[in-house]
Design an enzyme around this catalytic site. Structure first.
Site, PDB file in Angstrom:
ATOM      1  N   ARG A  23       0.836  -1.213   0.000  1.00  0.00           N
ATOM      2  CA  ARG A  23       0.000   0.000   0.000  1.00  0.00           C
ATOM      3  C   ARG A  23       0.863   1.252   0.000  1.00  0.00           C
ATOM      4  NH1 ARG A  23      -3.488  -0.251   4.994  1.00  0.00           N
ATOM      5  NH2 ARG A  23      -1.585  -1.225   5.762  1.00  0.00           N
ATOM      6  N   ASN A  41      -6.258  -2.579   2.503  1.00  0.00           N
ATOM      7  CA  ASN A  41      -6.249  -4.034   2.637  1.00  0.00           C
ATOM      8  C   ASN A  41      -7.689  -4.529   2.735  1.00  0.00           C
ATOM      9  OD1 ASN A  41      -3.461  -4.329   2.638  1.00  0.00           O
ATOM     10  ND2 ASN A  41      -3.307  -4.334   4.861  1.00  0.00           N
TER      11      ASN A  41
END
Length: 94
Positions: A23, A41
């Site tokens: 990320r 996520n």
């Protein structure tokens, strides 16, 4: 939509993409390209990436997500394209 209108691309990235800095890496690439949105996520192990900006910028990010330089191991990316929503101020990690 005209070709130069902002777009939203929502991508779901599969593979070993959690707990590997994916990320954060995605956020850095999106900011370099000039996109806004977020990476998050998901409970099933995927990462959802929502990016808004130029069509070319979103395509570039998708190419990077599918490329060999990502953290972890990407096994697939599925995306959908839509018009932008209310917009985002920056690119966030959620």
């Amino acid at each position: 939509m005209h070709s130069d209108d902002p777009v939203r691309c929502t991508a779901w990235v599969r593979g070993k993409v959690q707990e590997v800095g994916f990320r954060w890496w995605t956020r850095a690439r999106a900011l370099e390209i000039g996109l806004t949105g977020y990476a998050s996520n998901l409970g099933d192990g995927r990462v959802q990436v929502v990016a808004e900006g130029s069509h070319a910028g979103c395509e570039h990010l998708l190419a990077l997500l599918r490329g060999p330089g990502t953290p972890g191991a990407v096994t697939g990316v599925t995306e959908i394209w839509t018009a932008t929503g209310e917009g985002y101020d920056s690119f966030a990690i959620r």
